[in-house]
Structures are given as structure tokens and as C-alpha cells.
Enzyme design. Structure first.
Site, short mmCIF file in Angstrom:
data_model
loop_
_atom_site.label_atom_id
_atom_site.label_comp_id
_atom_site.label_asym_id
_atom_site.label_seq_id
_atom_site.Cartn_x
_atom_site.Cartn_y
_atom_site.Cartn_z
N ASN A 1 -7.01 3.15 11.41
CA ASN A 1 -7.16 4.45 10.76
C ASN A 1 -8.33 4.43 9.79
O ASN A 1 -8.50 3.48 9.03
CB ASN A 1 -5.87 4.82 10.02
CG ASN A 1 -4.68 4.94 10.96
OD1 ASN A 1 -3.72 4.20 10.84
ND2 ASN A 1 -4.76 5.85 11.90
N ASP B 1 1.75 3.44 3.15
CA ASP B 1 0.68 4.36 2.75
C ASP B 1 1.29 5.70 2.35
O ASP B 1 0.70 6.76 2.56
CB ASP B 1 -0.36 4.54 3.87
CG ASP B 1 -1.64 5.23 3.40
OD1 ASP B 1 -1.89 5.24 2.19
OD2 ASP B 1 -2.36 5.77 4.26
N ALA C 1 -8.20 11.43 3.20
CA ALA C 1 -7.65 12.25 2.12
C ALA C 1 -8.17 11.82 0.77
O ALA C 1 -7.42 11.66 -0.20
CB ALA C 1 -6.12 12.18 2.16
N HIS C 2 -9.48 11.61 0.68
CA HIS C 2 -10.14 11.30 -0.58
C HIS C 2 -11.24 12.33 -0.80
O HIS C 2 -11.94 12.70 0.14
CB HIS C 2 -10.76 9.90 -0.54
CG HIS C 2 -9.76 8.79 -0.46
ND1 HIS C 2 -9.43 7.99 -1.52
CD2 HIS C 2 -9.01 8.36 0.60
CE1 HIS C 2 -8.52 7.10 -1.14
NE2 HIS C 2 -8.25 7.30 0.14
N ASP D 1 4.73 4.65 11.63
CA ASP D 1 5.51 5.87 11.41
C ASP D 1 5.55 6.78 12.63
O ASP D 1 6.14 7.86 12.58
CB ASP D 1 4.96 6.64 10.21
CG ASP D 1 3.53 7.13 10.40
OD1 ASP D 1 2.87 6.70 11.37
OD2 ASP D 1 3.05 7.93 9.56
N HIS E 1 0.85 -1.19 0.00
CA HIS E 1 0.00 0.00 0.00
C HIS E 1 0.89 1.24 0.00
O HIS E 1 1.37 1.68 1.03
CB HIS E 1 -0.89 -0.04 1.26
CG HIS E 1 -1.91 1.04 1.33
ND1 HIS E 1 -3.08 0.92 2.06
CD2 HIS E 1 -1.98 2.27 0.77
CE1 HIS E 1 -3.79 2.01 1.96
NE2 HIS E 1 -3.14 2.86 1.18
N GLU F 1 -7.54 2.10 -3.95
CA GLU F 1 -8.06 2.60 -2.67
C GLU F 1 -9.03 3.74 -3.01
O GLU F 1 -8.61 4.85 -3.31
CB GLU F 1 -6.94 3.10 -1.76
CG GLU F 1 -7.46 3.46 -0.38
CD GLU F 1 -6.40 4.01 0.55
OE1 GLU F 1 -6.57 3.93 1.77
OE2 GLU F 1 -5.38 4.54 0.05
N GLY G 1 -2.11 10.21 4.11
CA GLY G 1 -1.07 9.22 3.90
C GLY G 1 0.12 9.52 4.78
O GLY G 1 0.00 10.17 5.82
#
Length: 398
Positions: A223, A278, A144-145, A252, A67, A133, A314
Site C-alpha cells: 500500500n 493502521d 491520507a496525508h 482487513d 502501527h 508516519e 487507514g
């Protein structure tokens, strides 16, 4: 020296992270694109003059990212082959030797066009497949889409994107509670494409239905989905408890608190965790403004957020950083970390016969890290050094 001799390389003195455990001072021989021998004994042990000396280093299998949206200032969603090549190269130089390119929500025809371009790179051996995705995700969990481009997962629309990938669609993320969701999961399972539950408002019961219908992945677990409540366990519990499901995690330090990642490992085990990036285009780059599909993202202090609304967009993660964090912050063993970065995603993709572990006969996809700091030192893909190979010196005769 023959051509065969030139194509044969032996790495000696390194710590090798093998499926059966860690071997200190091991020897790994590469012949052409593949691993010829590994470990101790049967041609894998004691160093010989001419071997490359990797004393003080640890060798692990190349990382597999299920991903990732981009890197190096480039995006897989651009629909431009040169950008996709740059993104893949950026992550390769951070240890990702196998990449599944991820799209983001856009107009169906535009995403289909992107898939056509990416499919050519799969056929060229640059990418291992395509992950869609969006746009078949929940408006309430879109992250974030772009909300206005979201669509219900009508099987006909889902099939249109899958067909656009020309047999190279590996995974589709969708929200199973939306109209057509469960039917699309069944269709994807029948087509041999991974159905992933993500960006969803699904409840516990509906998530179980999706798993029974054939869903086998949780897109970045925790998430963009409801949290766990004591009377409403939601999708997280359903996805964690079922042994058929592989859960993606973004390690992260931004997306998940270390204790949450530990919870997932304690429940699912490394064999069901796939560490992903991601990552968007800023991975491997500095702070600034970057596109993510049709949206604009600002990266500040390494954290990517939408310019409008401020949602996390992301990551800027690379898998060498996820490797180091897993060992040094979460205290995972080398074998657990390698399982989640290589073996588990390789198995999910049906590629474990050729990648995912250091074993004789598999492709020589290797990552070398410093044995003390766990910083990345070198990367080999298919028997050729991509990065750092020049630092190793041959073992001298006594």
C-alpha cells in the site's frame, strides 16, 4: 489465603499456542504480572481444584501493534492524553496489549507537541513507543496525508521529531528517494530508531540502498508504493527479498487481496511479517465522520476514506479480527498467526524478553479466543483481566 495466593491464577484445559507448537489441554500459571509456568509438566499440566476452566478456548500471547493511529472515536494525533488513553483502551479490549502510537503528517511543531504528550503515556506504561508516519513521504504516494504539509526528510527535521519523543521514538516512516532520505535512514539507525520505507515512489535500487543504510521495516507493504512490474520490480520486491526487513501487512480484507497476503507469507515467512491495524479513530466504532490529523474521514460499511478525494484513510481494523481472518480466510496456522501478531513485532521492538510469546518469566499478556469460531473471549494484561475473565469458572474437586 495470602496475598501471594490471590495474585496467583492458573488457567487449565485450554489449547495453548506456544513457541514450540500447540499444546491441547494445557495449563498456564500466572503469578503477579508474569507467567510462572506453562504447558505440560513442571507445574504446567494437569488441572487442579481452583484452577480456572478454559476448556474449549485457545490462549495466545497478547497482540503487538506497531502501527495504529487511534480507536474508540479517539486519535493519537489529537495531542490530548485522554483521547490517547481511550484509543489504547479500545485496542486493548480487542487483544492489543502492546501499542506503538502512530502520528500522521502535520506541521512539524504540532507533531512534536503530540509526541510530547504521547511520550508521557509511554513513561506511564500505557504505550510502548511512538511511530512517526509522515511528513517525510512522497507527494505521489501520500494517501491520507495532507500534501501541502509534506516535507523532505532533512535529517535535522527528522531529528527534531525524534528528540521531541524524549527517547520513546520507535519508528519513522519515510520515502528514501527524497532529498535527505538515505542520510536520515543512517541517522535513525545510529540512534536506534527503526527506519521504515513507506509512502514511497522509490525504485528497486534506491530501496536496496535504504536497506543497506539501515532501513528494517516496510510500512504497510504493497500500500502507498509502486506495484511490481516485470522490468521494474520496485520497492516491494526489494523489501520482500531481504531477510533484514520486517514487512507490515494490513489483513482487513480491504487493503490487500488474500492472495497478496499469501504471497508475502510465502516469500518472507511469518518471522518477517508483522500484522498491523493502521487503524484510525473509527476502530471499534460505527460508520460516520472522523478526524485523521488535519483531514476528515468518512467511514462507510467499515471502510475509511478521505471525504475529499476518496483515498483509503487507514482502517477500522482491530487485531482480534486480523487474527481470525488470518486463520479462517488465509488458512495460516495458529503458530504462524501468533508469530506475526506477537513474536515478530515484539522482537522488532527489542521486547521479546518480556512479551510476544507464552513462556515462563514473561509478562502475563494473554488473549483468549473460542477454539471453534476464533472470536475473542477475554484479554489479560500484566496478570490482570481487562475483559472477559469473569466467564471462567474454577475447576471443582472430584
Amino acid at each position: 489465603m495470602t496475598t501471594a495466593d490471590r495474585d496467583r491464577t492458573a488457567l487449565a484445559g485450554a489449547r495453548l499456542v506456544l513457541p514450540g507448537g500447540v499444546v491441547e489441554g494445557g495449563r498456564l500459571t500466572v503469578d503477579g504480572e508474569r507467567i510462572a509456568a506453562v504447558g505440560s509438566g513442571a507445574g504446567g499440566g494437569d488441572s487442579e481444584p481452583g484452577d480456572l476452566d478454559l476448556t474449549g478456548y485457545t490462549v495466545v500471547p497478547g497482540f503487538v501493534d506497531l502501527h495504529v493511529h487511534g480507536g474508540g472515536g479517539a486519535s493519537y494525533t489529537s495531542g490530548i492524553a485522554e483521547e490517547a488513553l481511550l484509543a489504547a483502551r479500545t485496542h486493548l479490549e480487542h487483544g492489543t496489549t502492546t501499542t506503538v502510537a502512530s502520528t500522521v503528517t502535520g506541521e512539524i511543531d504540532e507533531v512534536a507537541r503530540q509526541a510530547h504528550v504521547l511520550s508521557e503515556l509511554v513513561e506511564d506504561g500505557v504505550l510502548a513507543g511512538i511511530h512517526f508516519e509522515g511528513p517525510f513521504i512522497s507527494p505521489g504516494r501520500c494517501g491520507a496525508h495532507r500534501p501541502d504539509l509534506l516535507r523532505d526528510p532533512d535529517p535535522a527535521l527528522v531529528r527534531k521529531l525524534v528528540d521531541a519523543a524524549r527517547g520513546h521514538a520507535r519508528m519513522v516512516t519515510l520515502a528514501p528517494e527524497l532529498p535527505g532520505g538515505l542520510d536520515s535512514v543512517r541517522m535513525l539507525a545510529d540512534l536506534g530508531v527503526i527506519a521504515a520505507v513507506g509512502h514511497t515512489d522509490s525504485d528497486y535500487a534506491t530501496t536496496l540502498e535504504a536497506i543497506e543504510a539501515g532501513a528494517t521495516v516496510a510500512t504497510h507493504l504493497f500500500n502507498a508504493m509502486p506495484g511490481i512490474a516485470h522490468r521494474a520490480p520496485g520497492p516491494i520486491v526489494a523489501l520482500l527479498e531481504d531477510e533484514r526487513v520486517t514487512v507490515e501487512l494490513i489483513n482487513d480484507g480491504v487493503h490487500l487481496h488474500p492472495s497478496v497476503l499469501d504471497l508475502a507469507y510465502g516469500t518472507a515467512g511469518a518471522q518477517r511479517v508483522a500484522l498491523i491495524t493502521d487503524a484510525m479513530g473509527a476502530a471499534g466504532m460505527g460508520d460516520g465522520l472522523y478526524p485523521l490529523g488535519p483531514l476528515q474521514v468518512e467511514v462507510k460499511d467499515g471502510v475509511a476514506r478521505l471525504v475529499e478525494g476518496g483515498a483509503i484513510a487507514g482502517s477500522t481494523l482491530t487485531l482480534d479480527v486480523a487474527f481470525k481472518r488470518s486463520v479462517t480466510v488465509n488458512g495460516l496456522s495458529l503458530n504462524q498467526t501468533v508469530e506475526s501478531l506477537s513474536a515478530t513485532p515484539a522482537r522488532l521492538l527489542g521486547l521479546s524478553d518480556s512479551i510476544g510469546s507464552l513462556e515462563s518469566g514473561k509478562l502475563a499478556d494473554l488473549v483468549v479466543v473460542d477454539s471453534e469460531s476464533y472470536d475473542l473471549v477475554a484479554v489479560m494484561r500484566r496478570g490482570r483481566w481487562v475483559l472477559g475473565g469473569e466467564r471462567f469458572r474454577p475447576v471443582k474437586a472430584d
